[in-house]
Scaffold this active site. Structure first.
Site, mmCIF file in Angstrom:
data_model
loop_
_atom_site.group_PDB
_atom_site.id
_atom_site.type_symbol
_atom_site.label_atom_id
_atom_site.label_comp_id
_atom_site.label_asym_id
_atom_site.label_seq_id
_atom_site.Cartn_x
_atom_site.Cartn_y
_atom_site.Cartn_z
ATOM 1 N N ARG A 276 -15.893 11.813 -20.692
ATOM 2 C CA ARG A 276 -16.867 10.961 -19.995
ATOM 3 C C ARG A 276 -16.638 10.989 -18.492
ATOM 4 O O ARG A 276 -17.367 11.630 -17.746
ATOM 5 C CB ARG A 276 -16.792 9.522 -20.530
ATOM 6 C CG ARG A 276 -18.016 8.665 -20.162
ATOM 7 C CD ARG A 276 -18.021 8.121 -18.736
ATOM 8 N NE ARG A 276 -16.921 7.219 -18.449
ATOM 9 C CZ ARG A 276 -16.717 6.657 -17.267
ATOM 10 N NH1 ARG A 276 -17.528 6.924 -16.249
ATOM 11 N NH2 ARG A 276 -15.677 5.875 -17.058
ATOM 12 N N ASP A 277 -15.611 10.307 -18.023
ATOM 13 C CA ASP A 277 -15.385 10.193 -16.586
ATOM 14 C C ASP A 277 -15.148 11.560 -15.948
ATOM 15 O O ASP A 277 -15.539 11.787 -14.803
ATOM 16 C CB ASP A 277 -14.188 9.274 -16.329
ATOM 17 C CG ASP A 277 -13.987 8.985 -14.859
ATOM 18 O OD1 ASP A 277 -14.965 8.634 -14.180
ATOM 19 O OD2 ASP A 277 -12.845 9.130 -14.372
ATOM 20 N N HIS B 38 -5.712 3.637 -13.928
ATOM 21 C CA HIS B 38 -6.588 4.805 -13.855
ATOM 22 C C HIS B 38 -6.457 5.389 -12.447
ATOM 23 O O HIS B 38 -7.110 4.915 -11.511
ATOM 24 C CB HIS B 38 -8.027 4.365 -14.136
ATOM 25 C CG HIS B 38 -9.027 5.466 -14.197
ATOM 26 N ND1 HIS B 38 -9.781 5.727 -15.328
ATOM 27 C CD2 HIS B 38 -9.430 6.375 -13.276
ATOM 28 C CE1 HIS B 38 -10.596 6.730 -15.085
ATOM 29 N NE2 HIS B 38 -10.400 7.147 -13.841
ATOM 30 N N HIS C 125 -6.575 8.495 -9.599
ATOM 31 C CA HIS C 125 -7.099 9.806 -9.196
ATOM 32 C C HIS C 125 -6.042 10.495 -8.331
ATOM 33 O O HIS C 125 -5.236 9.835 -7.682
ATOM 34 C CB HIS C 125 -8.410 9.644 -8.434
ATOM 35 C CG HIS C 125 -9.571 9.320 -9.320
ATOM 36 N ND1 HIS C 125 -10.819 9.876 -9.160
ATOM 37 C CD2 HIS C 125 -9.679 8.482 -10.380
ATOM 38 C CE1 HIS C 125 -11.647 9.402 -10.083
ATOM 39 N NE2 HIS C 125 -10.974 8.550 -10.830
ATOM 40 N N CYS D 279 -13.771 11.799 -7.790
ATOM 41 C CA CYS D 279 -14.753 10.814 -7.306
ATOM 42 C C CYS D 279 -15.735 11.474 -6.335
ATOM 43 O O CYS D 279 -15.307 12.079 -5.349
ATOM 44 C CB CYS D 279 -14.033 9.655 -6.612
ATOM 45 S SG CYS D 279 -15.172 8.459 -5.890
ATOM 46 N N ASN E 103 -9.190 13.546 -11.613
ATOM 47 C CA ASN E 103 -8.380 12.496 -12.205
ATOM 48 C C ASN E 103 -6.957 12.984 -12.439
ATOM 49 O O ASN E 103 -6.676 14.182 -12.401
ATOM 50 C CB ASN E 103 -8.981 12.086 -13.552
ATOM 51 C CG ASN E 103 -10.280 11.343 -13.423
ATOM 52 O OD1 ASN E 103 -10.303 10.185 -13.031
ATOM 53 N ND2 ASN E 103 -11.379 11.999 -13.775
#
Length: 304
Positions: free
Chosen positions: A15-16, A207, A209, A240, A249
């Site tokens: 997903r992300d 979470h 990055h 991002c 990530n």
């Protein structure tokens, strides 16, 4: 340093990770990726996002992906929902866990969600009520916890307030995201300590990055505080779109390698995980981005 004996990894690559990749991945390949992640031993895999395909076309087939894998024993498949309409679509596809997203930065909330922080939280009220009635678990995300691309520094008090609100609304845990990857170990530890003063540490996830190469250092600093849930993305997928030079990530295989070296159990087979990273990286037409994937990739390929 004192570390937890076990860390639960929430795999966010399908997903992300993929939603921030320029290349589109077909449904069969996305399902295959999730199957490979299950085979690697991951027990929490974020598989999609029920947002408008106009805004996130990469996630347009999330219902098909979720329906293909949901119901596997011992594995949860959270999906992101922005509102009650997204929740209805997720429930129709069989979702048993969803996630909602808020920002600690007022500027980011206005730019990304077109509303204030308080307005975004208000939108979740019907989502939380319906999820509670349907027995669906809700995970909360808080973005920009260590910096914002629009306002710069984000006060820790704002992170605490939003995280506390999500827990009070019914989220079983909150994932604190360094959206632009600017955080350092000391800043991350201070932020987590402040949140943990208001929320039990076992309900906090992280979470990170890796924009500035600090994701593992930040993770290590927070493990010492008792955090035992870490989000990561296979192959370091994503990044991002608001951060200049963002490299993605925290790579799941880099995280697993570090945790293995610390003697922390994850239940994840590193070789199979690297194989999954090779698979999705090939589908995207590029080499594996993670350091561990590059270092051990040839060995895994030969063994496979």
């Amino acid at each position: 340093m004192t570390f937890p004996k076990h860390v639960r990894i929430v795999e966010v690559g399908p997903r992300d990770g993929l939603q921030n990749e320029a290349a589109r991945i077909d449904t069969a390949t996305r399902i295959d990726l999730v199957e490979r992640l299950i085979a690697a031993g991951l027990e929490s895999i974020e598989v999609g996002s029920f947002v408008s395909p106009k805004w996130v076309p990469q996630m347009a087939d999330s219902a098909e992906v979720l329906a293909a894998v949901v119901g596997r024993p011992g594995v949860s498949f959270p999906v992101l929902v922005p509102n009650d309409k997204g929740l209805a679509a997720a429930l129709a596809a069989g979702a048993r866990e969803v996630a909602v997203f808020a920002a600690a930065s007022e500027a980011f909330s206005q730019k990304n969600l077109n509303c204030s922080i308080d307005e975004s939280l208000a939108r979740f009220a019907p989502v939380m009520a319906t999820a509670r009635d349907r027995g669906v678990r809700v995970r909360g995300y808080v973005s920009c916890v260590l910096g914002c691309p629009y306002q710069g520094e984000v006060p820790v008090a704002d992170v605490v307030r939003v995280a506390r609100r999500l827990i009070d609304m019914g989220c079983y845990e909150v994932s604190l995201g360094d959206t632009v990857g600017v955080g350092t170990a000391s800043a991350a530890a201070r932020m987590v300590a402040a949140v943990a003063a208001e929320i039990p540490i076992e309900r906090i996830a992280l979470h990170f990055h890796d924009t500035y190469g600090q994701a593992l250092a930040n993770t290590l600093a927070c493990l010492d505080l008792g955090v035992a849930v870490i989000d990561a993305s296979v192959g370091g997928l994503g990044g991002c779109p608001y951060a200049a030079g963002a490299s993605g990530n925290l790579a799941t295989e880099d995280l697993v390698y570090m945790l293995n070296g610390l003697g922390i159990d994850t239940g994840v087979d590193l070789d199979r995980l690297i194989g999954a990273a090779q698979f999705i990286s090939a589908a995207l037409g590029r080499p594996v981005a993670s350091r561990v994937g590059r270092a051990l990739g040839d060995r895994v390929a030969r063994a496979g």
